[in-house]
Motif scaffolding. Structure first.
Motif, PDB file in Angstrom:
ATOM      1  N   GLU A  63       0.833  -1.203   0.000  1.00 32.48           N
ATOM      2  CA  GLU A  63       0.000   0.000   0.000  1.00 32.48           C
ATOM      3  C   GLU A  63       0.864   1.248   0.000  1.00 32.48           C
ATOM      4  N   TYR A  64       0.456   2.243  -0.782  1.00 30.23           N
ATOM      5  CA  TYR A  64       1.202   3.498  -0.833  1.00 30.23           C
ATOM      6  C   TYR A  64       0.323   4.576  -1.467  1.00 30.23           C
ATOM      7  N   VAL A  65       0.790   5.803  -1.436  1.00 30.82           N
ATOM      8  CA  VAL A  65       0.113   6.929  -2.091  1.00 30.82           C
ATOM      9  C   VAL A  65       0.977   7.368  -3.264  1.00 30.82           C
ATOM     10  N   ALA A  66       0.366   7.416  -4.444  1.00 38.30           N
ATOM     11  CA  ALA A  66       1.069   7.842  -5.657  1.00 38.30           C
ATOM     12  C   ALA A  66       0.787   9.325  -5.892  1.00 38.30           C
ATOM     13  N   ALA A  67       1.835  10.088  -6.144  1.00 32.55           N
ATOM     14  CA  ALA A  67       1.673  11.523  -6.377  1.00 32.55           C
ATOM     15  C   ALA A  67       0.985  11.776  -7.715  1.00 32.55           C
ATOM     16  N   ALA A  68       0.391  12.940  -7.842  1.00 28.65           N
ATOM     17  CA  ALA A  68      -0.207  13.335  -9.118  1.00 28.65           C
ATOM     18  C   ALA A  68       0.874  13.416 -10.187  1.00 28.65           C
ATOM     19  N   ASN A  69       0.476  13.064 -11.413  1.00 31.40           N
ATOM     20  CA  ASN A  69       1.410  13.097 -12.537  1.00 31.40           C
ATOM     21  C   ASN A  69       0.656  13.582 -13.780  1.00 31.40           C
ATOM     22  N   PRO A  70       0.558  14.913 -13.960  1.00 34.10           N
ATOM     23  CA  PRO A  70      -0.197  15.454 -15.102  1.00 34.10           C
ATOM     24  C   PRO A  70       0.305  14.948 -16.447  1.00 34.10           C
ATOM     25  N   ASP A  71       1.585  14.618 -16.539  1.00 32.82           N
ATOM     26  CA  ASP A  71       2.124  14.118 -17.803  1.00 32.82           C
ATOM     27  C   ASP A  71       1.497  12.788 -18.207  1.00 32.82           C
ATOM     28  N   ARG A  72       0.959  12.061 -17.226  1.00 34.17           N
ATOM     29  CA  ARG A  72       0.311  10.782 -17.496  1.00 34.17           C
ATOM     30  C   ARG A  72      -1.194  10.861 -17.245  1.00 34.17           C
ATOM     31  N   SER A  73      -1.724  12.085 -17.317  1.00 33.25           N
ATOM     32  CA  SER A  73      -3.167  12.329 -17.178  1.00 33.25           C
ATOM     33  C   SER A  73      -3.701  11.971 -15.801  1.00 33.25           C
ATOM     34  N   THR A  74      -2.852  12.021 -14.780  1.00 37.41           N
ATOM     35  CA  THR A  74      -3.314  11.812 -13.406  1.00 37.41           C
ATOM     36  C   THR A  74      -3.167  13.137 -12.661  1.00 37.41           C
ATOM     37  N   GLU A  75      -4.281  13.845 -12.573  1.00 35.65           N
ATOM     38  CA  GLU A  75      -4.259  15.194 -12.017  1.00 35.65           C
ATOM     39  C   GLU A  75      -4.261  15.201 -10.492  1.00 35.65           C
ATOM     40  N   LEU A  76      -4.667  14.080  -9.872  1.00 33.12           N
ATOM     41  CA  LEU A  76      -4.765  14.011  -8.422  1.00 33.12           C
ATOM     42  C   LEU A  76      -3.935  12.858  -7.887  1.00 33.12           C
ATOM     43  N   ALA A  77      -3.461  12.994  -6.656  1.00 34.42           N
ATOM     44  CA  ALA A  77      -2.779  11.892  -5.989  1.00 34.42           C
ATOM     45  C   ALA A  77      -3.785  10.764  -5.760  1.00 34.42           C
ATOM     46  N   SER A  78      -3.292   9.545  -5.655  1.00 38.12           N
ATOM     47  CA  SER A  78      -4.204   8.408  -5.493  1.00 38.12           C
ATOM     48  C   SER A  78      -3.670   7.429  -4.474  1.00 38.12           C
ATOM     49  N   ARG A  79      -4.581   6.735  -3.846  1.00 37.30           N
ATOM     50  CA  ARG A  79      -4.264   5.672  -2.888  1.00 37.30           C
ATOM     51  C   ARG A  79      -4.157   4.373  -3.668  1.00 37.30           C
ATOM     52  N   ARG A  80      -3.076   3.634  -3.504  1.00 43.01           N
ATOM     53  CA  ARG A  80      -2.867   2.396  -4.240  1.00 43.01           C
ATOM     54  C   ARG A  80      -2.700   1.233  -3.263  1.00 43.01           C
ATOM     55  N   VAL A  81      -3.355   0.127  -3.570  1.00 39.69           N
ATOM     56  CA  VAL A  81      -3.186  -1.109  -2.815  1.00 39.69           C
ATOM     57  C   VAL A  81      -2.990  -2.229  -3.823  1.00 39.69           C
ATOM     58  N   GLU A  82      -1.906  -2.979  -3.707  1.00 37.00           N
ATOM     59  CA  GLU A  82      -1.638  -4.100  -4.592  1.00 37.00           C
ATOM     60  C   GLU A  82      -1.549  -5.389  -3.783  1.00 37.00           C
ATOM     61  N   TYR A  83      -2.185  -6.408  -4.298  1.00 34.26           N
ATOM     62  CA  TYR A  83      -2.031  -7.751  -3.740  1.00 34.26           C
ATOM     63  C   TYR A  83      -1.269  -8.583  -4.761  1.00 34.26           C
ATOM     64  N   ILE A  84      -0.184  -9.194  -4.312  1.00 33.97           N
ATOM     65  CA  ILE A  84       0.638 -10.047  -5.161  1.00 33.97           C
ATOM     66  C   ILE A  84       0.539 -11.451  -4.587  1.00 33.97           C
ATOM     67  N   SER A  95     -11.525   7.268   0.863  1.00 35.86           N
ATOM     68  CA  SER A  95     -10.404   6.410   0.479  1.00 35.86           C
ATOM     69  C   SER A  95     -10.234   5.264   1.463  1.00 35.86           C
ATOM     70  N   GLU A  96     -10.324   5.586   2.755  1.00 36.59           N
ATOM     71  CA  GLU A  96     -10.182   4.558   3.782  1.00 36.59           C
ATOM     72  C   GLU A  96     -11.259   3.488   3.625  1.00 36.59           C
ATOM     73  N   ALA A  97     -12.486   3.924   3.381  1.00 36.60           N
ATOM     74  CA  ALA A  97     -13.586   2.974   3.236  1.00 36.60           C
ATOM     75  C   ALA A  97     -13.399   2.102   2.000  1.00 36.60           C
ATOM     76  N   LEU A  98     -12.928   2.697   0.901  1.00 37.69           N
ATOM     77  CA  LEU A  98     -12.726   1.931  -0.331  1.00 37.69           C
ATOM     78  C   LEU A  98     -11.570   0.941  -0.196  1.00 37.69           C
ATOM     79  N   VAL A  99     -10.535   1.320   0.528  1.00 37.08           N
ATOM     80  CA  VAL A  99      -9.421   0.396   0.761  1.00 37.08           C
ATOM     81  C   VAL A  99      -9.905  -0.795   1.582  1.00 37.08           C
ATOM     82  N   GLU A 100     -10.699  -0.539   2.605  1.00 40.75           N
ATOM     83  CA  GLU A 100     -11.259  -1.641   3.404  1.00 40.75           C
ATOM     84  C   GLU A 100     -12.128  -2.550   2.537  1.00 40.75           C
ATOM     85  N   TRP A 101     -12.904  -1.937   1.641  1.00 39.45           N
ATOM     86  CA  TRP A 101     -13.745  -2.721   0.739  1.00 39.45           C
ATOM     87  C   TRP A 101     -12.889  -3.599  -0.169  1.00 39.45           C
ATOM     88  N   PHE A 102     -11.808  -3.045  -0.725  1.00 36.87           N
ATOM     89  CA  PHE A 102     -10.939  -3.828  -1.606  1.00 36.87           C
ATOM     90  C   PHE A 102     -10.264  -4.967  -0.842  1.00 36.87           C
TER      91      PHE A 102
END
Length: 219
Positions: free
Chosen positions: A151-172, A200-207
């Motif tokens: 789990e981590y927070v990805a910064a906004a990256n306008p060059d890749r069309s991501t205008e807002l920071a996002s919460r990321r959770v990966e399961y491997i 965001s917290e609620a959606l992470v719990e849901w995922f």
């Protein structure tokens, strides 16, 4: 615990998602799925909507949706899941502020003293392309398979069309019976505009609950 999973080949997976979420296969049948989802969305446009507003709305809806699918295809993923129906109220637009991208990676697991893989080491190797510094890593088991949560927070990256920071959770998750093959489910949300807000917290719990119910298809 030893189960039939160790001898029966895994041929797929199953995620239990609400009806509001749609699956877009990224390797075969993509265009058919995109067309079906867009046509379903268009049926929810009010019959009395001004004609001069309908066409621009359809174009923007299709543009946003197809852009999300194209970006997912560029990652060589297997499936993309998006919330494409309103959760209630009158909002007709797709909620593209969240997504689940499923992919797979091939990476030999390091052997420990008893010949078992070290999940955290494997996760760091798999995630090294993005950087695991400062990430929240934990390991466990899902449907009898070794799993690592990242789990981590990805910064906004306008060059890749991501205008807002996002919460990321990966399961491997190590695919049963094939220790070099890893299933990856990556969840992303912008929440209500802040990756650390209550939504965001609620959606992470849901995922997390969705992943706890991951099941393999075998045979």
């Amino acid at each position: 615990m030893t189960t039939d999973q160790t001898t029966t080949p895994v041929t797929g997976y199953r995620l239990l998602l609400p009806d509001q979420w749609a699956q877009v296969p990224l390797r075969h049948g993509t265009e058919e799925a995109v067309h079906r989802i867009l046509e379903d969305a268009y049926t929810r446009i009010p019959k009395n909507a001004p004609p001069d507003k309908v066409s621009p709305y359809k174009r923007e809806l299709a543009r946003r949706f197809r852009r999300a699918v194209t970006q997912a295809q560029q990652t060589k993923g297997l499936d993309l899941y998006l919330p494409v129906k309103p959760m209630g109220g009158s909002d007709l637009s797709f909620s593209l502020g969240a997504s689940i991208l499923v992919s797979e990676s091939l990476l030999p697991r390091r052997s420990g003293a008893e010949g078992t893989g070290e999940p955290t080491d494997a996760a760091v190797q798999l995630l090294s392309r993005d950087g695991a510094e400062g990430a929240d890593l934990s390991s466990g088991e899902i449907d009898g398979a070794l799993a690592v949560r990242h789990e981590y927070v990805a910064a906004a990256n306008p060059d890749r069309s991501t205008e807002l920071a996002s919460r990321r959770v990966e399961y491997i998750v190590s695919v049963p019976g094939d220790p070099d093959r890893w299933f990856v489910a990556a969840f992303s949300t912008i929440g209500g505009g802040d990756p650390r807000d209550e939504l965001s917290e609620a959606l992470v719990e849901w995922f997390d609950a969705v992943m706890a119910n991951l099941r393999w298809r075998q045979g």
